[in-house]
Design a protein around this motif. Structure first.
Motif, PDB file in Angstrom:
ATOM      1  N   ALA A  80      -0.865  16.491   7.983  1.00  0.00           N
ATOM      2  CA  ALA A  80      -1.361  15.108   7.934  1.00  0.00           C
ATOM      3  C   ALA A  80      -0.391  14.197   7.189  1.00  0.00           C
ATOM      4  CB  ALA A  80      -2.728  15.059   7.276  1.00  0.00           C
ATOM      5  N   ASN A  81       0.212  14.721   6.155  1.00  0.00           N
ATOM      6  CA  ASN A  81       1.093  13.883   5.339  1.00  0.00           C
ATOM      7  C   ASN A  81       2.491  13.705   5.913  1.00  0.00           C
ATOM      8  OD1 ASN A  81      -0.681  13.161   3.321  1.00  0.00           O
ATOM      9  ND2 ASN A  81      -0.427  15.146   2.300  1.00  0.00           N
ATOM     10  N   VAL A 129       4.566  -9.630   7.003  1.00  0.00           N
ATOM     11  CA  VAL A 129       4.986 -11.017   7.241  1.00  0.00           C
ATOM     12  C   VAL A 129       4.022 -11.805   8.119  1.00  0.00           C
ATOM     13  CG1 VAL A 129       7.441 -10.593   6.810  1.00  0.00           C
ATOM     14  CG2 VAL A 129       6.589 -10.404   9.147  1.00  0.00           C
ATOM     15  N   VAL A 151       3.237  12.486   8.766  1.00  0.00           N
ATOM     16  CA  VAL A 151       3.396  11.236   9.505  1.00  0.00           C
ATOM     17  C   VAL A 151       3.610  10.127   8.492  1.00  0.00           C
ATOM     18  CG1 VAL A 151       2.403   9.692  11.201  1.00  0.00           C
ATOM     19  CG2 VAL A 151       1.823  12.104  11.269  1.00  0.00           C
ATOM     20  N   GLU A 152       4.816   9.591   8.473  1.00  0.00           N
ATOM     21  CA  GLU A 152       5.134   8.601   7.452  1.00  0.00           C
ATOM     22  C   GLU A 152       4.760   7.200   7.879  1.00  0.00           C
ATOM     23  OE1 GLU A 152       9.150   9.061   6.229  1.00  0.00           O
ATOM     24  OE2 GLU A 152       8.830  11.111   5.543  1.00  0.00           O
ATOM     25  N   ARG A 153       4.761   6.319   6.922  1.00  0.00           N
ATOM     26  CA  ARG A 153       4.475   4.924   7.200  1.00  0.00           C
ATOM     27  C   ARG A 153       5.578   4.375   8.103  1.00  0.00           C
ATOM     28  NH1 ARG A 153       3.025   0.440   2.546  1.00  0.00           N
ATOM     29  NH2 ARG A 153       1.997  -0.998   3.976  1.00  0.00           N
ATOM     30  N   CYS A 154       5.197   3.580   9.091  1.00  0.00           N
ATOM     31  CA  CYS A 154       6.193   3.004   9.999  1.00  0.00           C
ATOM     32  C   CYS A 154       6.745   1.728   9.380  1.00  0.00           C
ATOM     33  CB  CYS A 154       5.560   2.710  11.354  1.00  0.00           C
ATOM     34  SG  CYS A 154       6.644   1.779  12.443  1.00  0.00           S
ATOM     35  N   ALA A 155       8.058   1.720   9.104  1.00  0.00           N
ATOM     36  CA  ALA A 155       8.673   0.576   8.418  1.00  0.00           C
ATOM     37  C   ALA A 155       8.525  -0.705   9.230  1.00  0.00           C
ATOM     38  CB  ALA A 155      10.148   0.862   8.152  1.00  0.00           C
ATOM     39  N   THR A 156       8.682  -0.602  10.547  1.00  0.00           N
ATOM     40  CA  THR A 156       8.607  -1.802  11.385  1.00  0.00           C
ATOM     41  C   THR A 156       7.204  -2.393  11.357  1.00  0.00           C
ATOM     42  OG1 THR A 156      10.192  -0.768  12.868  1.00  0.00           O
ATOM     43  CG2 THR A 156       9.083  -2.714  13.687  1.00  0.00           C
ATOM     44  N   VAL A 157       6.213  -1.544  11.624  1.00  0.00           N
ATOM     45  CA  VAL A 157       4.835  -2.037  11.697  1.00  0.00           C
ATOM     46  C   VAL A 157       4.382  -2.527  10.319  1.00  0.00           C
ATOM     47  CG1 VAL A 157       2.444  -1.395  12.214  1.00  0.00           C
ATOM     48  CG2 VAL A 157       4.284  -0.617  13.696  1.00  0.00           C
ATOM     49  N   SER A 158       4.809  -1.838   9.283  1.00  0.00           N
ATOM     50  CA  SER A 158       4.473  -2.243   7.924  1.00  0.00           C
ATOM     51  C   SER A 158       5.063  -3.622   7.602  1.00  0.00           C
ATOM     52  CB  SER A 158       4.990  -1.162   6.977  1.00  0.00           C
ATOM     53  OG  SER A 158       5.137  -1.660   5.698  1.00  0.00           O
ATOM     54  N   THR A 159       6.300  -3.861   8.063  1.00  0.00           N
ATOM     55  CA  THR A 159       6.925  -5.171   7.827  1.00  0.00           C
ATOM     56  C   THR A 159       6.229  -6.257   8.638  1.00  0.00           C
ATOM     57  OG1 THR A 159       9.032  -4.071   7.442  1.00  0.00           O
ATOM     58  CG2 THR A 159       9.130  -6.427   7.856  1.00  0.00           C
ATOM     59  N   ILE A 160       5.897  -5.953   9.893  1.00  0.00           N
ATOM     60  CA  ILE A 160       5.165  -6.922  10.720  1.00  0.00           C
ATOM     61  C   ILE A 160       3.859  -7.285  10.025  1.00  0.00           C
ATOM     62  CG2 ILE A 160       3.872  -7.212  12.886  1.00  0.00           C
ATOM     63  CD1 ILE A 160       6.025  -5.440  14.236  1.00  0.00           C
ATOM     64  N   GLN A 161       3.154  -6.259   9.561  1.00  0.00           N
ATOM     65  CA  GLN A 161       1.881  -6.501   8.884  1.00  0.00           C
ATOM     66  C   GLN A 161       2.088  -7.404   7.664  1.00  0.00           C
ATOM     67  OE1 GLN A 161      -1.671  -5.042   9.444  1.00  0.00           O
ATOM     68  NE2 GLN A 161      -1.560  -7.021   8.473  1.00  0.00           N
ATOM     69  N   GLN A 171      -5.226  20.520   8.769  1.00  0.00           N
ATOM     70  CA  GLN A 171      -4.688  19.179   8.522  1.00  0.00           C
ATOM     71  C   GLN A 171      -3.409  19.246   7.679  1.00  0.00           C
ATOM     72  OE1 GLN A 171      -6.004  16.143   9.535  1.00  0.00           O
ATOM     73  NE2 GLN A 171      -7.564  17.156  10.743  1.00  0.00           N
TER      74      GLN A 171
END
Lengths: 107, 107
Positions: A5-6, A20, A8-18, A2
């Motif tokens: 494992a680290n 708002v 894979v970073e946070r997805c800025a687009t999906v994080s922003t959608i989540q 593993q």
């Protein structure tokens, strides 16, 4: 193994959608406003199990994030209506696609 | 003339979508699991600002609603992995469409 494992970073687009649109009622509020301009009381009756303070908060956040506009009519009693902004309108195809998916897979 | 305001009923599909996917982190969790099978710690590191108890609750709800499966490997320490079910997979095109919209309109 593993080790990566680290990486894979946070997805800025999906994080922003989540951020708002992840509110407890935001998808549903946007959907009703997308069908036509809505008054506060209409939305409250339509959703039914939402507290007035919660609906107020969700509407303010949607307004602050640029999805809806609030129009105040200087009448007695004052009339307040909510409609989609251009950004809100741009989200309508996503709402429609989501609804089509739900009709096939959820009901 | 708002006489017909009450005749627009709650949309069962959109209301169900809101109920099962409206959690504070569900869209984001589903998105990461859609890319590959994930361990609990991986999701927690990826989202970053989510409490362990919150992530546990969101994952249990997604599992109860049929979007993800939980696989427990009898190792020491026990390994737990989450992957999409068929229902979860069916939602991937919606996630992709939402992400494309976000890339154009939110960033």
């Amino acid at each position: 193994m593993q080790n990566h494992a680290n990486t894979v970073e946070r997805c800025a687009t999906v994080s922003t959608i989540q951020k708002v649109l992840g509110g407890k009622w935001k998808i549903e509020i946007l959907y009703y406003i997308s069908l036509k301009t809505r008054r506060f009381g209409e939305l409250q009756r339509q959703i039914g199990d939402i507290a007035q303070s919660t609906l107020t908060k969700q509407l303010r956040e949607l307004e602050a994030d640029g999805f809806i506009s609030r129009h105040i009519y200087q009448e007695i009693p004052p009339k307040v209506e909510y409609s989609l902004t251009d950004l809100g309108q741009s989200f309508v195809p996503v709402l429609e696609f989501m609804k089509q998916w739900g009709e096939v897979h959820l009901l």
